[in-house]
Design a protein around this motif. Structure first.
Motif, mmCIF file in Angstrom:
data_model
loop_
_atom_site.group_PDB
_atom_site.id
_atom_site.type_symbol
_atom_site.label_atom_id
_atom_site.label_comp_id
_atom_site.label_asym_id
_atom_site.label_seq_id
_atom_site.Cartn_x
_atom_site.Cartn_y
_atom_site.Cartn_z
ATOM 1 N N ASP A 139 12.385 -12.197 -13.290
ATOM 2 C CA ASP A 139 12.537 -12.485 -11.855
ATOM 3 C C ASP A 139 13.991 -12.513 -11.399
ATOM 4 N N ARG A 140 14.832 -13.067 -12.250
ATOM 5 C CA ARG A 140 16.234 -13.234 -11.878
ATOM 6 C C ARG A 140 17.004 -11.920 -11.859
ATOM 7 N N TYR A 141 16.389 -10.874 -12.378
ATOM 8 C CA TYR A 141 17.099 -9.596 -12.451
ATOM 9 C C TYR A 141 16.569 -8.587 -11.454
ATOM 10 N N ILE A 142 15.887 -9.144 -10.451
ATOM 11 C CA ILE A 142 15.452 -8.318 -9.330
ATOM 12 C C ILE A 142 16.051 -8.946 -8.080
ATOM 13 N N MET A 143 16.652 -8.097 -7.239
ATOM 14 C CA MET A 143 17.247 -8.598 -6.016
ATOM 15 C C MET A 143 16.678 -7.792 -4.859
ATOM 16 N N GLY A 144 16.529 -8.448 -3.723
ATOM 17 C CA GLY A 144 16.028 -7.726 -2.565
ATOM 18 C C GLY A 144 16.188 -8.564 -1.321
ATOM 19 N N THR A 145 15.588 -8.111 -0.224
ATOM 20 C CA THR A 145 15.729 -8.826 1.035
ATOM 21 C C THR A 145 14.634 -9.883 1.149
ATOM 22 N N CYS A 146 15.060 -11.073 1.541
ATOM 23 C CA CYS A 146 14.122 -12.191 1.688
ATOM 24 C C CYS A 146 13.175 -11.914 2.856
ATOM 25 N N PRO A 147 11.861 -12.000 2.620
ATOM 26 C CA PRO A 147 10.913 -11.740 3.706
ATOM 27 C C PRO A 147 10.941 -12.842 4.768
ATOM 28 N N LYS A 148 11.506 -14.000 4.428
ATOM 29 C CA LYS A 148 11.507 -15.117 5.371
ATOM 30 C C LYS A 148 12.727 -15.091 6.280
ATOM 31 N N CYS A 149 13.931 -14.885 5.675
ATOM 32 C CA CYS A 149 15.142 -15.027 6.483
ATOM 33 C C CYS A 149 15.960 -13.744 6.560
ATOM 34 N N GLY A 150 15.574 -12.727 5.790
ATOM 35 C CA GLY A 150 16.302 -11.466 5.869
ATOM 36 C C GLY A 150 17.579 -11.414 5.032
ATOM 37 N N TYR A 151 17.844 -12.471 4.253
ATOM 38 C CA TYR A 151 19.032 -12.461 3.379
ATOM 39 C C TYR A 151 18.869 -11.330 2.364
ATOM 40 N N GLU A 152 19.919 -10.530 2.207
ATOM 41 C CA GLU A 152 19.772 -9.297 1.434
ATOM 42 C C GLU A 152 19.924 -9.476 -0.073
ATOM 43 N N LYS A 153 20.359 -10.665 -0.495
ATOM 44 C CA LYS A 153 20.589 -10.826 -1.930
ATOM 45 C C LYS A 153 19.693 -11.906 -2.523
ATOM 46 N N ALA A 154 18.442 -11.937 -2.090
ATOM 47 C CA ALA A 154 17.495 -12.920 -2.623
ATOM 48 C C ALA A 154 17.053 -12.484 -4.022
ATOM 49 N N TYR A 155 16.843 -13.470 -4.917
ATOM 50 C CA TYR A 155 16.373 -13.179 -6.270
ATOM 51 C C TYR A 155 14.850 -13.083 -6.297
ATOM 52 N N GLY A 156 14.332 -12.557 -7.386
ATOM 53 C CA GLY A 156 12.891 -12.405 -7.560
ATOM 54 C C GLY A 156 12.116 -13.702 -7.560
ATOM 55 N N ASP A 157 12.803 -14.830 -7.821
ATOM 56 C CA ASP A 157 12.079 -16.102 -7.833
ATOM 57 C C ASP A 157 12.478 -17.020 -6.687
ATOM 58 N N GLN A 158 13.598 -16.719 -6.024
ATOM 59 C CA GLN A 158 14.035 -17.617 -4.957
ATOM 60 C C GLN A 158 15.075 -16.967 -4.050
ATOM 61 N N CYS A 159 15.032 -17.328 -2.774
ATOM 62 C CA CYS A 159 16.096 -16.924 -1.862
ATOM 63 C C CYS A 159 17.085 -18.080 -1.796
ATOM 64 N N GLU A 160 18.319 -17.815 -2.188
ATOM 65 C CA GLU A 160 19.293 -18.902 -2.221
ATOM 66 C C GLU A 160 19.854 -19.190 -0.838
ATOM 67 N N SER A 161 19.521 -18.328 0.121
ATOM 68 C CA SER A 161 20.008 -18.558 1.475
ATOM 69 C C SER A 161 19.114 -19.550 2.213
ATOM 70 N N CYS A 162 17.786 -19.315 2.178
ATOM 71 C CA CYS A 162 16.901 -20.229 2.912
ATOM 72 C C CYS A 162 16.121 -21.145 1.980
ATOM 73 N N GLY A 163 16.238 -20.930 0.659
ATOM 74 C CA GLY A 163 15.623 -21.843 -0.298
ATOM 75 C C GLY A 163 14.150 -21.564 -0.588
ATOM 76 N N THR A 164 13.561 -20.571 0.074
ATOM 77 C CA THR A 164 12.146 -20.271 -0.163
ATOM 78 C C THR A 164 11.943 -19.788 -1.592
ATOM 79 N N SER A 165 10.875 -20.277 -2.252
ATOM 80 C CA SER A 165 10.607 -19.722 -3.566
ATOM 81 C C SER A 165 9.716 -18.497 -3.398
ATOM 82 N N LEU A 166 10.012 -17.473 -4.155
ATOM 83 C CA LEU A 166 9.418 -16.154 -3.957
ATOM 84 C C LEU A 166 8.842 -15.644 -5.256
#
Ligand SMILES: [Zn+2]
Length: 677
Positions: A139-166
Motif C-alpha cells: 500500500d505504501r508504494y502506491i501513490m495517487g490522487t485522494c478521492p476525498k480531497c484531491g491531494y495528489e500524493k496520497a498513499y495506498g493506505d492513507q491520504c496524509e493531507s486530509c487523513g482519510t484512510s484509503l
C-alpha cells in the motif's frame, strides 16, 4: 516470581535499515538490560535475546535506491546496530538476525506446521502489480490522487493531507512509487491467520487473565479486541524474505510481521541446543520488552501464532513503553531528528552510563516523555557528579588520606550510624519491589537514594573536623561510608554497569551478588582499597551547546528539503505577458484592516494616480515600516472588494512553500510609474 524457574527476555528486533537512536535505547534495550542484569545478580536463570529484523519492503526499496542488494543493506546496518549495543553494554546472551539460515529454517517450520494443520485461510484477491519491476505493490508504494480531497500524493493506505484512510484501489490515477508507472490489478493467492477465531480466547487470556499488565498495554489490547479482529495475511509477493515453504508458492515470502517474532525463537536456537527449555517448559517465564508501536504484534498477533502452533509458552508480561521525544518533537529517522548512538559515542566518549542514566531517570514508562540536552546535563552534573560521584570520591580519598587506603575498624555505633546502615536493606527492598513491577525510573531513584544517604551521612558527620580530636570515631565513620560505597556497586550495577565496574576497581572488590546487598560488612577491616579517580565528570555548557547546534542545523536543512518548488506553468507569449501593466510605486500610508490578521490597507503613489490597495502581507510587515518604501504593483488588475474596501491593483511579492511573503522592489530608487517588464 514464584512458580517460575527461569526467565526469557526478548527485546524488539530493530529494523536493519538505519542506525540506532536514543528512542530505541530508552523504550526497549535499557529497561530490558537493567532487568536482565538484576536477575543475573540474583543468580536467577535468565536469557536475553535480541537480533536485527532484516526482511520487508523498506529494505528492498532502500537497496533499489542505493543500487545495492538487500543483503548489503542489512549487512551494513546489522553491523552498526550490533556494535552500538556492544558499546553501550546491552548484555544480550545472543544478538542474531533474521537473514540467518537458522531463522529461515525455524520460520519455515513454524509456517509449515500451521499450514499442515489447517490453521490458515487461503484467499485470492486482486492487488496492484508493477509490470516493469514484476512485483506486487504494498500500500505504501502506491501513490495517487485522494478521492476525498484531491491531494495528489496520497498513499495506498492513507491520504496524509486530509487523513482519510484509503485502500489502493480508491486512488485516482495510481502510480507505482518504484517505477513511476501505472500499476495493473492482478490476482494473487495468500494465506491468512484468522485472528477473529482467536477473539474469545484473547479476551479470556488477556482481559481476564492479565489484568496486571501495564495500563497502557492492557488498554491498547482491549481496544484492539473490542474493535473486532480480522484475518491477517501472513504471506506476500516479494523476493526478499523467508520463502513460503509450500509447492505453488514461488515468488512469495512470509510477511515480515509473521517472520520477525519467530526471530526470538531462532536466536535462542542459535545460542543453545537446549532452546526448547526456554520456549516450551511451562516453568519458563517469557517477558517481551517493546515500544508501544509493537503492542498489537506482541500481545495479540504473536500470541495467536503461538497458540495456533500449540507447543510454545505465551508471554507472561509485555512491559511496553511509550515514546521518547527529542527536544519537544517526535524522533524521526527520515527527518534525521534523533540522537544517533554511534554519533553520541563519538561526541561524548566514555559516557555510555550517563546516557543510560538520563534515559532511565526520564523513561517514557507511562506517557511519552521528552529528552532534552539540558536535562541530560543536569542529571549528570547535579546527580551523578554532585551526589554519587562526590560521595564515593570523598569516602575513598579520606580513606587514603587518613588510613593509607586500608579499611579502618568500626567501633561502637551511634543511633545515626545504625540508621544509616539499616538504610541499605530498606533501599534494597524498595528497589526490588520497583524492578519486579518493571518500574525502572522509580527503581533508579531508590537506588540513587543510597548515594544520597551516604552523601548526607558524610556531610553530617564531618570526619575532616573530627580527625584532629577523635580518630577512633573517624574510623567508624569512614568504615560506614565504605560499606555504603560497596553496597552501591551492587544496587547500581543494573543501571550503571561501566561505572560500577570502575568503582569495584577502586574498592578492590569483585562483583557481588544481589543478596549481599544489606550486608554491612562487605569490606572487612584491613582490606586495602586502590587510589580512586573521578567516577563522573562535569559536562560543561559548550558540550551541550554543540549538540543543540547540531539539532538546529538538522532543523534548518529539513526546512530547506521540505520546501517543494512547483514546476513551471504553461508557456505564454511575450504579447500575453505585455498585457500585464506592472509599475513602480511608493507607499504613502499603511494601516491594518480591522478584525483581520493578514490584511493591510495601503495608499500608494503609482505615478499615474494615488490609489488604495489591500494586501495580505500584515503578518510579515509592520505598517509603519512600509511608509516611503518603493514597491512593484500590477496596476491593471480588475478592482476587487476585500472586507468592504476596494483594492485597485496588487503588490508583487515572492511567496515560499511555507507561505512567507517578501515584497519585490526595484533595487535602486526609480520614478513612480516606471514600467516593470
Ligand atoms: Zn485527502
Amino acid at each position: 516470581m514464584g512458580k517460575y524457574k527461569r526467565t526469557l527476555i526478548t527485546t524488539a528486533l530493530p529494523y536493519a535499515n538505519g542506525p540506532l537512536h536514543i528512542g530505541h535505547l530508552a523504550g526497549v534495550y535499557v529497561p530490558a538490560d537493567i532487568y536482565a542484569r538484576y536477575l543475573r545478580l540474583k543468580n536467577e536463570e535468565v536469557m536475553m535475546i535480541g537480533g536485527s529484523d532484516e526482511h520487508g519492503v523498506p529494505i528492498t526499496l532502500k537497496a533499489k535506491n542505493e543500487g545495492i542488494t538487500p543483503q548489503d543493506v542489512v549487512d551494513k546496518y546489522h553491523k552498526l546496530i550490533k556494535t552500538s549495543f556492544e558499546q553501550f553494554g546491552i548484555s544480550f546472551d545472543v544478538y542474531s538476525r533474521t537473514s540467518a539460515q537458522i531463522h529461515h529454517e525455524t520460520a519455515s517450520e513454524f509456517f509449515k506446521k500451521l499450514y499442515d494443520e489447517g490453521k490458515f485461510i487461503e484467499k485470492t484477491t486482486e492487488q496492484y502489480f508493477d509490470e516493469e519491476n514484476n512485483q506486487f505493490l504494498a500500500d505504501r508504494y502506491i501513490m495517487g490522487t485522494c478521492p476525498k480531497c484531491g491531494y495528489e500524493k496520497a498513499y495506498g493506505d492513507q491520504c496524509e493531507s486530509c487523513g482519510t484512510s484509503l485502500s489502493p484501489t480508491e486512488l485516482i490515477d495510481p502510480k507505482s512509487m518504484i517505477s513511476g508507472n501505472t500499476p495493473v490489478l492482478k490476482e494473487t493467492r495468500h494465506w491468512y491467520l484468522p485472528l477473529d477465531a482467536y477473539e474469545p480466547w484473547l479476551r479470556e487470556w488477556i482481559l481476564e487473565g492479565h489484568r496486571e499488565w501495564k495500563p497502557n498495554v492492557y488498554g491498547q489490547c482491549k481496544s484492539w479486541i473490542d474493535s473486532g479482529l480480522l484475518p491477517r495475511a501472513v504471506t506476500r509477493d516479494l523476493d526478499w524474505g523467508v520463502p513460503v515453504p509450500i509447492a505453488g508458492a514461488e515468488g512469495k515470502v512470509l510477511y515480515v510481521w509473521f517472520d520477525a517474532p519467530i526471530g526470538y525463537i531462532s536466536a535462542t536456537r542459535e545460542l543453545t541446543p537446549e532452546w526448547k527449555k526456554y520456549w516450551k517448559d511451562p516453568e519458563t517465564r517469557m517477558i517481551h520488552f517493546i515500544g508501544k508501536d509493537n503492542i498489537v504484534f506482541h500481545c495479540i498477533i504473536f500470541p495467536c501464532m503461538l497458540k495456533a502452533e500449540g507447543t510454545y509458552n505465551l508471554p507472561d508480561n509485555v512491559p511496553a513503553n511509550e515514546f521518547l521525544n527529542l527536544e519537544g518533537e517526535k524522533i524521526s529517522t527520515s527527518r534525521n531528528w534523533a540522537v544517533w548512538l554511534h554519533e553520541y559515542l563519538e561526541d561524548l566518549p566514555g559516557k555510555e552510563d550517563v546516557l543510560k542514566y538520563a534515559l532511565t531517570a526520564n523513561a517514557p514508562e507511562t506517557k511519552d516523555n521528552d529528552f532534552t540536552w539540558k536535562d541530560f546535563q543536569t542529571r549528570n552534573n547535579n546527580e551523578l557528579v554532585a551526589i554519587l560521584g562526590n560521595f564515593v570520591n570523598r569516602a575513598l580519598v579520606l580513606t587514603q588520606k587518613y588510613f593509607e587506603g586500608v579499611v579502618p575498624p568500626r567501633r561502637e555505633l551511634t543511633e545515626y550510624d545504625k540508621e544509616t546502615l539499616d538504610g541499605i536493606a530498606a533501599i534494597k527492598a524498595s528497589v526490588e519491589k520497583s524492578l519486579d513491577a518493571f518500574r525502572f525510573r522509580e527503581a533508579l531513584k531508590y537506588a540513587m537514594d543510597l548515594a544520597r544517604l551516604g552523601n548526607k551521612y558524610l556531610a553530617d558527620e564531618e570526619p575532616w573536623k573530627g580527625i584532629k580530636t577523635d580518630e577512633e570515631r573517624v574510623k567508624t565513620i569512614i568504615n560506614i561510608c565504605l560499606q555504603v560505597s560497596a553496597s552501591l556497586t551492587i544496587v547500581l550495577e543494573p543501571f550503571l554497569p561501566f561505572s560500577m565496574e570502575k568503582l569495584r576497581g577502586f574498592l578492590n572488590v569483585e562483583k557481588m551478588n544481589w543478596d549481599k546487598l544489606g550486608n554491612t560488612d562487605l569490606l572487612k577491616e584491613g582490606h586495602r582499597i586502590h587510589k580512586p579517580s573521578l567516577l563522573f565528570e562535569k559536562i560543561e555548557d559548550p558540550v551541550i551547546e554543540k549538540q543543540l547546534r547540531k539539532l538546529m542545523d538538522t532543523k534548518k536543512s529539513n526546512t530547506m528539503n521540505e520546501e517543494k518548488i512547483n514546476p513551471s506553468k504553461e508557456p505564454v507569449s511575450f504579447e500575453d505577458f505585455g498585457t500585464m501593466d506592472i509599475r513602480t510605486a511608493t507607499i504613502l500610508e499603511a494601516e491594518k484592516v480591522p478584525k483581520t490578521r493578514k490584511l493591510l490597507k495601503l495608499k500608494v503613489d503609482t505615478g499615474i494616480d494615488r490609489r488604495t490597495i489591500v494586501s495580505g502581507i500584515a503578518e510579515y510587515y509592520e505598517p509603519e515600516n512600509l511608509i516611503g518604501r518603493q514597491i512593484c504593483i500590477l496596476v491593471n488588475l480588475e478592482p476587487k472588494k476585500l472586507r468592504g474596501i476596494e483594492s485597485q491593483g496588487m503588490i508583487l511579492c515572492a511567496e515560499d512553500a511555507g507561505g512567507t511573503l517578501s515584497i519585490v522592489a526595484p533595487d535602486r530608487k526609480m520614478t513612480n510609474g516606471s514600467a516593470v517588464k
